[in-house]
Write a protein that holds these residues in place. Structure first.
Motif, short mmCIF file in Angstrom:
data_model
loop_
_atom_site.label_atom_id
_atom_site.label_comp_id
_atom_site.label_asym_id
_atom_site.label_seq_id
_atom_site.Cartn_x
_atom_site.Cartn_y
_atom_site.Cartn_z
N LYS A 127 26.02 42.33 50.26
CA LYS A 127 26.81 41.14 50.64
C LYS A 127 25.99 40.16 51.47
O LYS A 127 26.50 39.54 52.41
CB LYS A 127 28.10 41.55 51.38
CG LYS A 127 28.92 42.60 50.63
CD LYS A 127 30.36 42.65 51.07
CE LYS A 127 31.09 43.81 50.39
NZ LYS A 127 32.50 43.88 50.70
N LEU A 130 27.08 36.35 52.06
CA LEU A 130 28.04 35.89 53.06
C LEU A 130 27.31 35.27 54.26
O LEU A 130 26.14 35.53 54.48
CB LEU A 130 28.91 37.06 53.54
CG LEU A 130 29.79 37.73 52.48
CD1 LEU A 130 30.54 38.91 53.08
CD2 LEU A 130 30.77 36.72 51.87
N ALA A 159 25.21 42.16 45.48
CA ALA A 159 25.56 42.75 44.18
C ALA A 159 26.41 41.79 43.37
O ALA A 159 26.41 41.81 42.15
CB ALA A 159 26.31 44.06 44.39
N SER A 184 33.94 52.85 51.80
CA SER A 184 34.76 52.15 50.84
C SER A 184 34.63 50.64 51.06
O SER A 184 34.62 50.19 52.21
CB SER A 184 36.21 52.59 51.08
OG SER A 184 36.96 52.37 49.96
N GLY A 185 34.47 49.88 50.00
CA GLY A 185 34.46 48.43 50.12
C GLY A 185 33.09 47.80 50.32
O GLY A 185 32.99 46.57 50.44
N GLY A 187 30.64 47.81 48.18
CA GLY A 187 30.15 47.23 46.92
C GLY A 187 29.41 48.20 46.02
O GLY A 187 28.64 47.77 45.15
N LYS A 188 29.67 49.49 46.15
CA LYS A 188 28.99 50.47 45.30
C LYS A 188 29.31 50.25 43.82
O LYS A 188 28.42 50.21 42.98
CB LYS A 188 29.42 51.90 45.69
CG LYS A 188 29.02 52.31 47.09
CD LYS A 188 29.51 53.70 47.43
CE LYS A 188 31.03 53.80 47.51
NZ LYS A 188 31.63 53.02 48.60
N THR A 202 36.08 50.12 38.29
CA THR A 202 37.04 49.24 38.97
C THR A 202 36.50 48.88 40.35
O THR A 202 35.99 49.74 41.07
CB THR A 202 38.38 49.99 39.19
OG1 THR A 202 38.54 50.92 38.16
CG2 THR A 202 39.53 49.04 39.25
N THR A 203 36.63 47.63 40.70
CA THR A 203 36.27 47.23 42.07
C THR A 203 37.53 46.65 42.70
O THR A 203 38.43 46.21 42.02
CB THR A 203 35.17 46.15 42.08
OG1 THR A 203 35.62 45.01 41.38
CG2 THR A 203 33.90 46.68 41.43
N LYS A 204 37.57 46.70 44.00
CA LYS A 204 38.80 46.27 44.68
C LYS A 204 38.51 45.37 45.87
O LYS A 204 37.59 45.61 46.62
CB LYS A 204 39.55 47.51 45.19
CG LYS A 204 40.80 47.90 44.40
CD LYS A 204 42.02 47.08 44.79
CE LYS A 204 43.29 47.34 43.99
NZ LYS A 204 43.58 48.70 43.61
N GLU A 205 39.36 44.33 45.97
CA GLU A 205 39.36 43.51 47.18
C GLU A 205 39.54 44.43 48.38
O GLU A 205 40.34 45.36 48.32
CB GLU A 205 40.59 42.60 47.22
CG GLU A 205 40.66 41.36 46.37
CD GLU A 205 39.63 40.30 46.68
OE1 GLU A 205 39.42 39.99 47.87
OE2 GLU A 205 39.06 39.78 45.73
N ILE A 206 38.86 44.14 49.43
CA ILE A 206 39.12 44.88 50.66
C ILE A 206 40.46 44.41 51.19
O ILE A 206 40.71 43.22 51.27
CB ILE A 206 38.01 44.59 51.69
CG1 ILE A 206 36.70 45.11 51.15
CG2 ILE A 206 38.35 45.21 53.02
CD1 ILE A 206 35.52 44.77 52.00
N1 LIG Z 1 30.65 38.51 48.95
C1 LIG Z 1 30.36 39.65 48.34
N2 LIG Z 1 31.33 40.50 48.00
C2 LIG Z 1 30.98 41.65 47.37
C3 LIG Z 1 29.64 41.99 47.06
N3 LIG Z 1 29.62 43.19 46.46
C4 LIG Z 1 30.90 43.59 46.37
N4 LIG Z 1 31.73 42.67 46.91
C5 LIG Z 1 33.20 42.73 46.99
O1 LIG Z 1 33.60 43.77 47.86
C6 LIG Z 1 34.80 44.38 47.40
C7 LIG Z 1 34.60 45.88 47.28
O2 LIG Z 1 33.65 46.13 46.25
P1 LIG Z 1 33.57 47.53 45.48
O3 LIG Z 1 32.44 47.45 44.52
O4 LIG Z 1 34.91 47.91 44.95
O5 LIG Z 1 33.21 48.50 46.70
P2 LIG Z 1 33.11 50.10 46.69
O6 LIG Z 1 34.37 50.59 47.33
O7 LIG Z 1 31.92 50.41 47.55
O8 LIG Z 1 32.93 50.56 45.29
C8 LIG Z 1 35.14 43.70 46.09
O9 LIG Z 1 36.11 42.68 46.36
C9 LIG Z 1 33.82 43.09 45.66
O10 LIG Z 1 33.98 41.94 44.85
C10 LIG Z 1 28.62 41.03 47.44
O11 LIG Z 1 27.42 41.23 47.24
N5 LIG Z 1 29.04 39.91 48.07
#
Ligand SMILES: Nc1nc2c(ncn2[C@@H]2O[C@H](COP(=O)(O)OP(=O)(O)O)[C@@H](O)[C@H]2O)c(=O)[nH]1
Ligand SMILES: [Mg+2]
Ligand SMILES: [Zn+2]
Length: 307
Positions: A127, A130, A159, A184-185, A187-188, A202-206
């Motif tokens: 991230k 940001l 990512a 969690s969250g 960006g894996k 599946t990816t999820k909004e935090i």
């Molecule tokens: N701004 C930003 N958001 C990201 C990035 N990578 C992931 N996210 C967001 O973070 C949230 C969680 O991502 P997710 O891949 O589901 O995380 P996981 O729980 O680690 O698998 C989602 O809303 C993604 O779109 C990034 O590089 N930049």
């Protein structure tokens, strides 16, 4: 027939074999390592399959010894561990600077669990697209200063938006089984989808409410890279587990302390306040980072509480 578990649902398993993908159930119980486990079979396990009955159902008849594994504390059962994945070549810890910020203590606990099997580990700060406040950037600098000095590579990526890192990472990933780990969250799954688009994880909004993220990946799952090798996506980890180790052994898993092994006056030194402790001297002299020493003491006490 031999195979490797690439997905576990808890009640059945997806196994990759020379003859393709098989769904298998578990037959009976196995003798496991000296661990209280909540899952008998984990992603990455090498297993032996047999056909059973007239319906040609496939069962896992045996499991081959694990080269290594990463565990987390069970969220359901006290003093039990859950194997996240086994037989891995390297581990990537995905961290973020805020919402949620990954703590240095969490990073150090992860590194203890990889060091206990000498699994090479890298830290991926995600991230980076940001905007960050100065205190977040100071934290980023700490991560570089502390871990690069110790020999752990630190990467900064986005990512979601950036593509350039793919080239940087793909060399590292080729031909290897790599675990993607972290809260969690962070960006894996987003990173995994970038590297293996067909994975469609599946990816999820935090969730804005808790800032903790919603669990979207419930079980670890392994995906094949186009140029060889595997990536393992995992659910968010709250806390890594540490194998049963004696207090005086913990410092063996801190690389900067390991090099002074056996130099303290007492050979069962815990490096807390013992006379003639070389670790305390090195801390004083600045060869050991105070944050790392703090993590060391915290883990020592947490593990004591656990017994
Ligand atoms: N701004 C930003 N958001 C990201 C990035 N990578 C992931 N996210 C967001 O973070 C949230 C969680 O991502 P997710 O891949 O589901 O995380 P996981 O729980 O680690 O698998 C989602 O809303 C993604 O779109 C990034 O590089 N930049
Ligand atoms: Mg995920
Ligand atoms: Zn000592």
């Amino acid at each position: 027939m031999k195979g490797r578990v690439i997905k576990s649902t808890g009640s059945w398993y997806v196994v990759q074999t020379e003859d393709g993908i098989k769904n298998a159930r578990l037959r009976g119980k196995f003798k496991q390592e000296d661990l209280k486990l909540t899952n008998p079979i984990a992603v990455g396990d090498q297993v032996l399959l047999e056909n059973e009955g007239d319906h040609e159902s496939t069962v896992i008849a045996d499991i081959l010894p694990r080269e290594n594994y990463i565990i987390r504390k069970s969220t359901r059962k006290a003093h039990h561990s859950h194997i996240i994945a086994s037989n891995i070549d390297q581990a990537f810890l995905i961290v973020t600077l805020r919402s949620p910020r990954t703590s240095l203590g969490f990073i150090d606990r992860f590194l203890v669990s990889t060091e206990s099997f000498r699994i090479p580990a890298s830290i991926i700060v995600n991230k980076m697209d940001l905007e960050y406040k100065e205190k977040d950037l100071d934290f980023l600098q700490d991560i570089h200063d502390i871990y690069e000095t110790l020999g752990y590579p630190v990467f900064e990526i986005s990512a979601l938006e950036d593509n350039s890192f793919e080239y940087e990472l793909s060399d590292l990933l080729q031909g290897k089984t790599t675990l993607l780990s972290g809260h969690s969250g962070v960006g894996k799954s987003t990173l995994l989808n970038k590297l293996i688009p067909s994975a469609r994880q599946t990816t999820k909004e935090i969730s804005k409410f808790s800032s903790k993220g919603v669990h979207t990946t419930t079980f670890a799952e392994m995906f094949e890279l186009e140029n060889g090798g595997y990536l393992i996506d995992t659910p968010g980890i709250k806390e890594f587990g540490i194998l049963d180790i004696d207090d005086y052994e913990l410092s063996h898993y801190f690389v900067e302390m390991r090099k002074y092994l056996g130099q303290c006056k007492y050979n069962n030194c815990k490096h807390l306040n013992e006379p003639g402790c070389v670790i305390l001297d090195k801390l004083e002299e600045g060869y050991i980072h105070p944050y790392r020493y703090e993590s060391y003491v915290n883990i020592l006490h947490e593990e004591d509480d656990h017994r």
